[in-house]
Scaffold this motif. Structure first.
Motif, PDB file in Angstrom:
ATOM      1  N   GLU A   1       0.914  -1.189   0.083  1.00 65.80           N
ATOM      2  CA  GLU A   1      -0.253   0.082  -0.241  1.00 65.80           C
ATOM      3  C   GLU A   1       1.093   1.217   0.122  1.00 65.80           C
ATOM      4  OE1 GLU A   1      -3.985   1.770   1.581  1.00 65.80           O
ATOM      5  OE2 GLU A   1      -3.647  -0.279   1.033  1.00 65.80           O
ATOM      6  N   GLU A   2       2.032   1.281   0.827  1.00 64.54           N
ATOM      7  CA  GLU A   2       2.773   2.405   0.854  1.00 64.54           C
ATOM      8  C   GLU A   2       3.450   2.685  -0.547  1.00 64.54           C
ATOM      9  OE1 GLU A   2       4.052   2.024   5.580  1.00 64.54           O
ATOM     10  OE2 GLU A   2       5.203   1.098   4.127  1.00 64.54           O
ATOM     11  N   THR A   3       3.855   1.692  -1.092  1.00 62.75           N
ATOM     12  CA  THR A   3       4.661   1.535  -2.671  1.00 62.75           C
ATOM     13  C   THR A   3       3.554   2.193  -3.508  1.00 62.75           C
ATOM     14  OG1 THR A   3       5.910  -0.439  -1.997  1.00 62.75           O
ATOM     15  CG2 THR A   3       6.037   0.271  -4.185  1.00 62.75           C
ATOM     16  N   LYS A   4       2.262   1.831  -3.476  1.00 61.91           N
ATOM     17  CA  LYS A   4       1.403   2.434  -4.399  1.00 61.91           C
ATOM     18  C   LYS A   4       1.420   3.890  -4.152  1.00 61.91           C
ATOM     19  CE  LYS A   4      -1.263  -1.759  -5.149  1.00 61.91           C
ATOM     20  NZ  LYS A   4      -2.402  -2.465  -4.944  1.00 61.91           N
ATOM     21  N   THR A   5       1.188   4.236  -3.090  1.00 60.33           N
ATOM     22  CA  THR A   5       0.995   5.656  -2.655  1.00 60.33           C
ATOM     23  C   THR A   5       2.298   6.570  -3.028  1.00 60.33           C
ATOM     24  OG1 THR A   5      -0.156   4.844  -0.607  1.00 60.33           O
ATOM     25  CG2 THR A   5       0.349   7.111  -0.529  1.00 60.33           C
ATOM     26  N   VAL A   6       3.406   6.063  -2.985  1.00 60.81           N
ATOM     27  CA  VAL A   6       4.410   6.808  -3.236  1.00 60.81           C
ATOM     28  C   VAL A   6       4.593   6.637  -4.836  1.00 60.81           C
ATOM     29  CG1 VAL A   6       7.143   6.806  -3.316  1.00 60.81           C
ATOM     30  CG2 VAL A   6       5.857   6.261  -1.130  1.00 60.81           C
ATOM     31  N   PHE A   7       4.450   5.767  -5.552  1.00 60.91           N
ATOM     32  CA  PHE A   7       4.459   5.583  -6.808  1.00 60.91           C
ATOM     33  C   PHE A   7       3.367   6.509  -7.584  1.00 60.91           C
ATOM     34  CE2 PHE A   7       7.508   1.835  -6.627  1.00 60.91           C
ATOM     35  CZ  PHE A   7       8.435   2.640  -7.410  1.00 60.91           C
ATOM     36  N   ALA A   8       2.145   6.498  -6.961  1.00 60.47           N
ATOM     37  CA  ALA A   8       1.092   7.458  -7.471  1.00 60.47           C
ATOM     38  C   ALA A   8       1.402   8.771  -7.488  1.00 60.47           C
ATOM     39  CB  ALA A   8       0.013   7.006  -6.663  1.00 60.47           C
ATOM     40  N   LYS A   9       2.183   9.190  -6.331  1.00 57.45           N
ATOM     41  CA  LYS A   9       2.499  10.707  -6.353  1.00 57.45           C
ATOM     42  C   LYS A   9       3.589  11.160  -7.239  1.00 57.45           C
ATOM     43  CE  LYS A   9       1.858  13.446  -3.381  1.00 57.45           C
ATOM     44  NZ  LYS A   9       0.921  14.737  -3.457  1.00 57.45           N
ATOM     45  N   LEU A  10       4.724   9.947  -7.408  1.00 54.13           N
ATOM     46  CA  LEU A  10       5.994  10.220  -8.504  1.00 54.13           C
ATOM     47  C   LEU A  10       5.332  10.048  -9.925  1.00 54.13           C
ATOM     48  CD1 LEU A  10       8.612   8.047  -6.638  1.00 54.13           C
ATOM     49  CD2 LEU A  10       8.418  10.556  -6.685  1.00 54.13           C
ATOM     50  N   ALA A  11       4.081   9.239 -10.142  1.00 50.97           N
ATOM     51  CA  ALA A  11       3.771   9.387 -11.476  1.00 50.97           C
ATOM     52  C   ALA A  11       3.057  10.546 -11.885  1.00 50.97           C
ATOM     53  CB  ALA A  11       2.627   8.119 -11.525  1.00 50.97           C
ATOM     54  N   ASN A  12       2.777  11.371 -11.067  1.00 54.39           N
ATOM     55  CA  ASN A  12       2.272  12.847 -11.157  1.00 54.39           C
ATOM     56  C   ASN A  12       3.364  13.740 -11.844  1.00 54.39           C
ATOM     57  OD1 ASN A  12       0.027  14.753 -11.555  1.00 54.39           O
ATOM     58  ND2 ASN A  12       0.342  15.339  -9.237  1.00 54.39           N
ATOM     59  N   TYR A  13       4.500  13.443 -11.472  1.00 52.50           N
ATOM     60  CA  TYR A  13       5.563  14.404 -11.810  1.00 52.50           C
ATOM     61  C   TYR A  13       6.545  13.764 -13.024  1.00 52.50           C
ATOM     62  CZ  TYR A  13       4.395  17.208  -7.816  1.00 52.50           C
ATOM     63  OH  TYR A  13       3.826  18.155  -6.836  1.00 52.50           O
ATOM     64  N   CYS A  14       6.832  12.180 -12.709  1.00 55.43           N
ATOM     65  CA  CYS A  14       7.638  11.748 -13.611  1.00 55.43           C
ATOM     66  C   CYS A  14       6.997  11.021 -14.825  1.00 55.43           C
ATOM     67  CB  CYS A  14       8.424  10.691 -12.710  1.00 55.43           C
ATOM     68  SG  CYS A  14       9.274  11.458 -11.452  1.00 55.43           S
ATOM     69  N   SER A  15       7.626  11.066 -15.886  1.00 57.11           N
ATOM     70  CA  SER A  15       7.303  10.145 -17.253  1.00 57.11           C
ATOM     71  C   SER A  15       7.665   8.828 -17.146  1.00 57.11           C
ATOM     72  CB  SER A  15       7.873  11.184 -18.482  1.00 57.11           C
ATOM     73  OG  SER A  15       9.451  10.843 -18.206  1.00 57.11           O
ATOM     74  N   ASP A  16       8.682   8.507 -16.647  1.00 57.32           N
ATOM     75  CA  ASP A  16       9.222   6.973 -16.535  1.00 57.32           C
ATOM     76  C   ASP A  16       9.719   6.488 -15.257  1.00 57.32           C
ATOM     77  OD1 ASP A  16       9.767   4.551 -17.649  1.00 57.32           O
ATOM     78  OD2 ASP A  16      11.996   5.115 -18.357  1.00 57.32           O
ATOM     79  N   LEU A  17       8.656   5.810 -14.364  1.00 58.16           N
ATOM     80  CA  LEU A  17       8.959   5.347 -13.164  1.00 58.16           C
ATOM     81  C   LEU A  17       9.898   4.148 -13.318  1.00 58.16           C
ATOM     82  CD1 LEU A  17       5.431   5.698 -11.684  1.00 58.16           C
ATOM     83  CD2 LEU A  17       7.581   7.270 -11.229  1.00 58.16           C
ATOM     84  N   LYS A  18       9.977   3.328 -14.353  1.00 60.81           N
ATOM     85  CA  LYS A  18      10.586   2.225 -14.629  1.00 60.81           C
ATOM     86  C   LYS A  18      12.179   2.540 -14.492  1.00 60.81           C
ATOM     87  CE  LYS A  18       7.474  -0.619 -17.325  1.00 60.81           C
ATOM     88  NZ  LYS A  18       7.077  -0.743 -18.503  1.00 60.81           N
ATOM     89  N   SER A  19      12.591   3.641 -14.838  1.00 58.40           N
ATOM     90  CA  SER A  19      13.943   3.847 -14.951  1.00 58.40           C
ATOM     91  C   SER A  19      14.625   4.196 -13.482  1.00 58.40           C
ATOM     92  CB  SER A  19      14.431   5.127 -15.668  1.00 58.40           C
ATOM     93  OG  SER A  19      13.713   6.240 -15.109  1.00 58.40           O
ATOM     94  N   LEU A  20      13.456   4.602 -12.535  1.00 58.37           N
ATOM     95  CA  LEU A  20      13.817   4.660 -11.150  1.00 58.37           C
ATOM     96  C   LEU A  20      14.371   3.376 -10.267  1.00 58.37           C
ATOM     97  CD1 LEU A  20      11.176   7.043  -9.979  1.00 58.37           C
ATOM     98  CD2 LEU A  20      13.408   7.748 -10.396  1.00 58.37           C
ATOM     99  N   ILE A  21      13.745   2.180 -10.788  1.00 58.79           N
ATOM    100  CA  ILE A  21      14.119   1.050 -10.133  1.00 58.79           C
ATOM    101  C   ILE A  21      14.605   0.038 -10.760  1.00 58.79           C
ATOM    102  CG2 ILE A  21      12.265   1.263  -8.323  1.00 58.79           C
ATOM    103  CD1 ILE A  21      10.389  -0.299 -10.079  1.00 58.79           C
ATOM    104  N   ALA A  22      14.850   0.251 -12.109  1.00 55.12           N
ATOM    105  CA  ALA A  22      15.651  -0.371 -13.095  1.00 55.12           C
ATOM    106  C   ALA A  22      17.081  -0.823 -12.779  1.00 55.12           C
ATOM    107  CB  ALA A  22      15.862   0.176 -14.469  1.00 55.12           C
ATOM    108  N   PRO A  23      17.310  -2.238 -13.006  1.00 59.55           N
ATOM    109  CA  PRO A  23      18.753  -2.553 -12.307  1.00 59.55           C
ATOM    110  C   PRO A  23      19.913  -1.644 -13.189  1.00 59.55           C
ATOM    111  CG  PRO A  23      17.645  -4.369 -13.070  1.00 59.55           C
ATOM    112  CD  PRO A  23      16.609  -3.140 -13.695  1.00 59.55           C
ATOM    113  N   LEU A  24      20.934  -1.316 -12.333  1.00 58.64           N
ATOM    114  CA  LEU A  24      22.164  -0.364 -12.837  1.00 58.64           C
ATOM    115  C   LEU A  24      23.061  -1.212 -13.562  1.00 58.64           C
ATOM    116  CD1 LEU A  24      22.655   1.640  -9.611  1.00 58.64           C
ATOM    117  CD2 LEU A  24      21.230   2.333 -11.744  1.00 58.64           C
ATOM    118  N   ASP A  25      23.884  -0.628 -14.315  1.00 63.87           N
ATOM    119  CA  ASP A  25      24.982  -1.407 -15.160  1.00 63.87           C
ATOM    120  C   ASP A  25      25.894  -2.501 -14.059  1.00 63.87           C
ATOM    121  OD1 ASP A  25      24.140   0.092 -17.299  1.00 63.87           O
ATOM    122  OD2 ASP A  25      25.619   1.530 -17.166  1.00 63.87           O
ATOM    123  N   ASP A  26      26.417  -1.996 -12.992  1.00 56.45           N
ATOM    124  CA  ASP A  26      26.975  -2.657 -11.975  1.00 56.45           C
ATOM    125  C   ASP A  26      26.214  -3.959 -11.107  1.00 56.45           C
ATOM    126  OD1 ASP A  26      25.474  -1.127 -10.340  1.00 56.45           O
ATOM    127  OD2 ASP A  26      27.115  -0.337  -9.182  1.00 56.45           O
ATOM    128  N   GLY A  27      24.915  -4.147 -11.952  1.00 55.60           N
ATOM    129  CA  GLY A  27      24.274  -5.111 -11.317  1.00 55.60           C
ATOM    130  C   GLY A  27      23.470  -4.678  -9.859  1.00 55.60           C
TER     131      GLY A  27
END
Length: 183
Positions: free
Chosen positions: A7-33
């Motif tokens: 529930e907390e994750t949904k609330t945070v991502f709902a707020k971030l989705a109002n400002y950000c265009s791509d939420l997947k890039s926030l939690i995508a794996p980095l080059d170093d794993g």
């Protein structure tokens, strides 16, 4: 420090989705794993690398002051309020932007809303009541807010009409320095 509940994750991502265009890039794996995760400590949500969050588990919760980037605070009613410390992340992934002229930067940093006379340019097709990041004309992020009017309506507005309601600005670092990072 603990992971967010569903529930907390949904609330945070709902707020971030109002400002950000791509939420997947926030939690995508980095080059170093490694990858970024959201963690909760003292009702504040932190955006931190997983490797650093794992190391921080050896520190007691009441002794841990801050870790990573503070995105905001979860209220007792379950709502999420973004802090100014989230500005670098919002500016990097902003969907809608407003650039203010030099004469409008100082009033915005002192806590005023953005009026049409201070707008240098803005993103096209910006709807009403959507999140936007406010920049100076030199592309320096100053804060973020919510649009008061759509782009089409704002063009017909008088010069003293409000086009963006301020949510947070860089001036908060000075105005709220006593309470910004306090528990």
């Amino acid at each position: 420090m603990r992971p967010l509940t569903e529930e907390e994750t949904k609330t945070v991502f709902a707020k971030l989705a109002n400002y950000c265009s791509d939420l997947k890039s926030l939690i995508a794996p980095l080059d170093d794993g490694d990858r970024y995760v959201l963690r909760l400590n003292h009702a504040r949500v932190y955006y931190v690398r997983l490797s650093i969050a794992n190391i921080a588990t050896s520190v007691a919760r009441d002794q841990l002051l801050s870790l990573g980037t503070c995105l905001g605070k979860l209220t007792k009613t379950g709502k999420f309020r973004l802090h100014i410390t989230a500005l670098p992340i919002l500016a990097e992934n902003a969907r809608h932007k407003i650039w203010v002229k030099e004469n409008g930067a100082q009033p915005f940093l002192y806590g005023s809303n953005v009026v049409k006379a201070h707008v240098g340019r803005w993103s096209e097709d910006c709807p009403e009541h959507s999140g936007c990041v406010v920049y100076s004309m030199a592309d320096i992020p100053l804060g973020f807010g919510v649009t008061a009017r759509s782009t089409a309506e704002a063009r017909r507005l008088d010069p003293i009409g409000i086009v963006c309601f301020r949510q947070a600005d860089n001036g908060e670092y000075l105005r709220d320095e006593d309470t910004l990072f306090a528990g």
